[in-house]
Motif scaffolding. Structure first.
Motif, mmCIF file in Angstrom:
data_model
loop_
_atom_site.group_PDB
_atom_site.id
_atom_site.type_symbol
_atom_site.label_atom_id
_atom_site.label_comp_id
_atom_site.label_asym_id
_atom_site.label_seq_id
_atom_site.Cartn_x
_atom_site.Cartn_y
_atom_site.Cartn_z
ATOM 1 N N ASN A 58 0.846 -1.181 0.000
ATOM 2 C CA ASN A 58 0.000 0.000 0.000
ATOM 3 C C ASN A 58 0.885 1.237 0.000
ATOM 4 O O ASN A 58 1.935 1.254 0.647
ATOM 5 N N VAL A 59 0.468 2.269 -0.703
ATOM 6 C CA VAL A 59 1.318 3.461 -0.815
ATOM 7 C C VAL A 59 1.514 4.171 0.526
ATOM 8 O O VAL A 59 2.448 4.939 0.694
ATOM 9 N N GLU A 60 0.648 3.887 1.475
ATOM 10 C CA GLU A 60 0.780 4.534 2.787
ATOM 11 C C GLU A 60 1.696 3.745 3.739
ATOM 12 O O GLU A 60 2.056 4.225 4.796
ATOM 13 N N ALA A 61 2.037 2.548 3.342
ATOM 14 C CA ALA A 61 2.842 1.691 4.227
ATOM 15 C C ALA A 61 4.287 2.189 4.288
ATOM 16 O O ALA A 61 4.787 2.764 3.328
ATOM 17 N N PRO A 62 4.944 2.005 5.433
ATOM 18 C CA PRO A 62 6.346 2.422 5.493
ATOM 19 C C PRO A 62 7.249 1.526 4.635
ATOM 20 O O PRO A 62 7.027 0.331 4.525
ATOM 21 N N LYS B 91 14.048 4.656 6.032
ATOM 22 C CA LYS B 91 13.212 3.486 6.309
ATOM 23 C C LYS B 91 11.788 3.849 6.714
ATOM 24 O O LYS B 91 10.902 3.010 6.649
ATOM 25 N N ASN B 92 11.570 5.090 7.103
ATOM 26 C CA ASN B 92 10.229 5.464 7.538
ATOM 27 C C ASN B 92 9.417 6.182 6.466
ATOM 28 O O ASN B 92 8.312 6.633 6.725
ATOM 29 N N VAL B 93 9.993 6.289 5.289
ATOM 30 C CA VAL B 93 9.277 6.994 4.225
ATOM 31 C C VAL B 93 8.115 6.140 3.726
ATOM 32 O O VAL B 93 8.139 4.909 3.804
ATOM 33 N N LYS B 94 7.092 6.815 3.229
ATOM 34 C CA LYS B 94 5.940 6.092 2.681
ATOM 35 C C LYS B 94 6.343 5.379 1.400
ATOM 36 O O LYS B 94 7.137 5.902 0.626
ATOM 37 N N TYR B 95 5.763 4.222 1.166
ATOM 38 C CA TYR B 95 6.117 3.444 -0.023
ATOM 39 C C TYR B 95 5.753 4.184 -1.312
ATOM 40 O O TYR B 95 6.339 3.946 -2.360
ATOM 41 N N ASP B 96 4.817 5.083 -1.191
ATOM 42 C CA ASP B 96 4.380 5.883 -2.333
ATOM 43 C C ASP B 96 5.553 6.500 -3.099
ATOM 44 O O ASP B 96 5.628 6.400 -4.332
ATOM 45 N N TYR B 97 6.474 7.112 -2.377
ATOM 46 C CA TYR B 97 7.606 7.793 -3.012
ATOM 47 C C TYR B 97 8.531 6.786 -3.712
ATOM 48 O O TYR B 97 9.053 7.052 -4.781
ATOM 49 N N ASP C 282 7.629 3.923 -4.909
ATOM 50 C CA ASP C 282 6.917 3.438 -6.083
ATOM 51 C C ASP C 282 7.043 4.421 -7.243
ATOM 52 O O ASP C 282 7.276 4.030 -8.381
#
Lengths: 139, 137
Positions: free
Chosen positions: A107-111, B107-113, B115
């Motif tokens: 999910n894009v919000e996941a760390p 490590k704490n950044v959102k996966y959005d970036y 991706d």
């Protein structure tokens, strides 16, 4: 005035080279001590090329791991408590069929940390291929 | 017996030190040439940890993309958007097809970036990617 003092024959000028080795070694040691080794390391991935047609894979061949917005990990839609459990589950699947492909949906919000944890587990096991995918709420 | 002793005195053993400086300078020059300097300062990131971390050997082909805690993307010390990243890397790959991109993300950044960066790299045909991690103890 009449008699100029006789000049001494000029002494041959020489650069002392005996200590040159000391100087050079000193420089080497200085650079060795001041160097910080910043070796690049990480998890290697080969991204798929952008293609017009997508390769279809039977869902039977896919091990589906997803990470939701809170960082909870799911293995084939069932929540996983810890990393050990996930590792065991993937290992079992791989044993059954070594040709299986792992799909990590994040999910894009996941760390980012969570996704790396999962990728780490997958990398430790000998998995044929790994695919990355993101889940966007708006679709 | 007496004769033998004398001979020893004559042949004084000495290590030839005249070429020592040449050796030392050669070493110095070798290390200078083989060293790659870090070009950019980058962003301050705490890398995630992974057990499967591998060392990268081809240091010269590596380019870094930093992703900070707040989602800022830095390439060559410039803060860029994913679109500009795509253009920049399309050019880099053209110059050096064997390019490896090391994604140094916090490590704490959102996966959005992450991706978005991966997607931009794919479009730029920079397909060899490394997620920078530290060893886990």
């Amino acid at each position: 005035m009449g008699v100029l003092p006789k000049r001494k024959p000029p002494e041959e000028a020489e650069i002392p080279t005996a200590s040159m080795a000391d100087i050079a070694f000193l420089l080497i040691i200085f650079f060795m001590v001041t160097t910080v080794f910043a070796r690049d390391k990480g998890l290697k991935m080969l991204l798929p090329e952008k293609q017009s047609e997508t390769v279809k894979i039977k869902s039977k061949k896919i091990i589906d791991i997803s990470i939701n917005d809170a960082g909870q990990i799911f293995f084939n839609d069932t929540p996983v408590q810890n990393q050990m459990e996930l590792k065991q589950k993937i290992e079992e699947e791989i044993k059954k069929d070594p040709k299986k492909i792992v799909l990590i949906k994040t999910n894009v919000e996941a760390p980012y940390n969570r996704m790396i944890e999962v990728l780490d587990i997958v990398k430790q096991l000998k998995v044929k291929a790994v695919a990355l995918k993101s889940i966007r709420p708006e679709g | 017996m007496a004769r033998r002793k004398q001979r020893r005195k004559e042949g004084k053993v000495a290590i030839p030190t005249a070429s020592m400086s040449d050796i030392a300078f050669l070493l110095l020059i070798f290390f200078m040439v083989s060293t790659t300097f870090r070009k950019e300062v980058g962003l301050k990131v705490i890398l995630p940890e992974a057990r499967a971390t591998e060392k990268l050997t081809r240091t010269r082909d590596i380019s870094h993309v930093y992703i900070g805690k707040d989602g800022k993307i830095s390439v060559d010390d410039k803060i860029v958007s994913p679109d500009i990243l795509k253009i920049a890397y399309a050019r880099k790959v053209e110059e050096k097809p064997e390019l490896i991109v090391s994604i140094k993300a916090d490590k704490n950044v959102k996966y959005d970036y992450i991706d978005k960066v991966i997607e931009a790299l794919r479009e730029a045909k920079a397909l060899r990617v490394v997620f920078a991690t530290n060893y886990k103890k």
